[in-house]
Scaffold this motif. Structure first.
Motif, PDB file in Angstrom:
ATOM      1  N   CYS A  15     -28.950 -34.565 -15.402  1.00 27.55           N
ATOM      2  CA  CYS A  15     -27.611 -34.752 -14.824  1.00 27.55           C
ATOM      3  C   CYS A  15     -27.672 -35.622 -13.575  1.00 27.55           C
ATOM      4  O   CYS A  15     -26.800 -36.473 -13.373  1.00 27.55           O
ATOM      5  N   ASP A  30     -20.825 -31.730  -8.307  1.00 30.09           N
ATOM      6  CA  ASP A  30     -20.728 -32.613  -9.477  1.00 30.09           C
ATOM      7  C   ASP A  30     -21.863 -32.353 -10.457  1.00 30.09           C
ATOM      8  O   ASP A  30     -21.658 -32.364 -11.672  1.00 30.09           O
ATOM      9  N   THR A  32     -23.415 -29.538 -10.894  1.00 27.63           N
ATOM     10  CA  THR A  32     -23.101 -28.263 -11.546  1.00 27.63           C
ATOM     11  C   THR A  32     -22.043 -28.447 -12.624  1.00 27.63           C
ATOM     12  O   THR A  32     -22.179 -27.913 -13.729  1.00 27.63           O
ATOM     13  N   ASN A  33     -20.987 -29.211 -12.319  1.00 25.90           N
ATOM     14  CA  ASN A  33     -19.922 -29.423 -13.303  1.00 25.90           C
ATOM     15  C   ASN A  33     -20.431 -30.158 -14.535  1.00 25.90           C
ATOM     16  O   ASN A  33     -20.101 -29.785 -15.666  1.00 25.90           O
ATOM     17  N   TRP A  34     -21.220 -31.213 -14.333  1.00 18.70           N
ATOM     18  CA  TRP A  34     -21.769 -31.956 -15.472  1.00 18.70           C
ATOM     19  C   TRP A  34     -22.690 -31.059 -16.297  1.00 18.70           C
ATOM     20  O   TRP A  34     -22.651 -31.085 -17.519  1.00 18.70           O
ATOM     21  N   ALA A  36     -22.663 -27.744 -16.496  1.00 12.64           N
ATOM     22  CA  ALA A  36     -21.877 -26.708 -17.175  1.00 12.64           C
ATOM     23  C   ALA A  36     -21.154 -27.281 -18.389  1.00 12.64           C
ATOM     24  O   ALA A  36     -21.069 -26.626 -19.428  1.00 12.64           O
ATOM     25  N   ASP A  37     -20.651 -28.512 -18.271  1.00 10.90           N
ATOM     26  CA  ASP A  37     -19.970 -29.139 -19.409  1.00 10.90           C
ATOM     27  C   ASP A  37     -20.923 -29.381 -20.572  1.00 10.90           C
ATOM     28  O   ASP A  37     -20.559 -29.208 -21.732  1.00 10.90           O
ATOM     29  N   ARG A  38     -22.133 -29.785 -20.275  1.00 17.78           N
ATOM     30  CA  ARG A  38     -23.097 -30.130 -21.324  1.00 17.78           C
ATOM     31  C   ARG A  38     -23.876 -28.945 -21.853  1.00 17.78           C
ATOM     32  O   ARG A  38     -24.157 -28.859 -23.033  1.00 17.78           O
ATOM     33  N   HIS A  39     -24.321 -28.057 -20.945  1.00 13.84           N
ATOM     34  CA  HIS A  39     -25.265 -27.011 -21.343  1.00 13.84           C
ATOM     35  C   HIS A  39     -24.805 -25.601 -20.977  1.00 13.84           C
ATOM     36  O   HIS A  39     -25.594 -24.665 -21.089  1.00 13.84           O
ATOM     37  N   GLY A  40     -23.581 -25.435 -20.530  1.00 10.75           N
ATOM     38  CA  GLY A  40     -23.115 -24.130 -20.075  1.00 10.75           C
ATOM     39  C   GLY A  40     -23.184 -23.045 -21.131  1.00 10.75           C
ATOM     40  O   GLY A  40     -23.482 -21.893 -20.822  1.00 10.75           O
ATOM     41  N   ASP A  41     -22.963 -23.404 -22.395  1.00 13.71           N
ATOM     42  CA  ASP A  41     -22.980 -22.406 -23.467  1.00 13.71           C
ATOM     43  C   ASP A  41     -24.386 -21.968 -23.853  1.00 13.71           C
ATOM     44  O   ASP A  41     -24.553 -21.003 -24.582  1.00 13.71           O
ATOM     45  N   LYS A  46     -23.345 -17.596 -15.907  1.00 13.65           N
ATOM     46  CA  LYS A  46     -22.521 -18.737 -15.551  1.00 13.65           C
ATOM     47  C   LYS A  46     -23.302 -19.653 -14.598  1.00 13.65           C
ATOM     48  O   LYS A  46     -23.975 -19.199 -13.683  1.00 13.65           O
TER      49      LYS A  46
END
Length: 109
Positions: A15, A30, A32-34, A36-41, A46
């Motif tokens: 990232c 930023d 963290t957001n990137w 979470a969007d890509r690998h959060g699941d 969290k």
């Protein structure tokens, strides 16, 4: 647990690489957001800025500094980031993590 930590560290570096190539500041928020969007699941827990900040400070040994928009990785830390790319097998560009290279088989007559 150790393997999972290595995966998260490599994903954080990926990232960081993407943000750098996009010409964006390296803000922890930023990153963290990137991430979470890509690998959060992929994680039961969290992904928070506190968690990612700890990974950046403790695992990757980078020193974020306080800016008006939050904590950022300063330009002085970029040589360390480049060395970390090599250490974790992150290549620049869209490739992501490099695959391990195989050792060639010896040719026996």
């Amino acid at each position: 647990v150790n393997e999972r930590g290595m995966d998260l560290e490599a994903q954080v570096l990926g990232c960081i690489r993407d943000l750098r190539e996009a010409g964006r500041p390296l803000a922890i928020k930023d990153i963290t957001n990137w991430l979470a969007d890509r690998h959060g699941d992929e994680y039961e827990r969290k992904l928070t800025t506190k968690l990612i900040g700890n990974v950046i400070r403790r695992k990757l040994q980078l020193r974020p500094v306080r800016a008006s928009s939050g904590y950022i990785i300063p330009p002085e830390e970029l040589p360390k980031v480049d060395r970390l790319y090599e250490r974790y097998g992150i290549r620049s560009g869209t490739g992501g993590v490099q695959p391990a290279t195989a050792i060639p088989e010896p040719d026996f007559p």
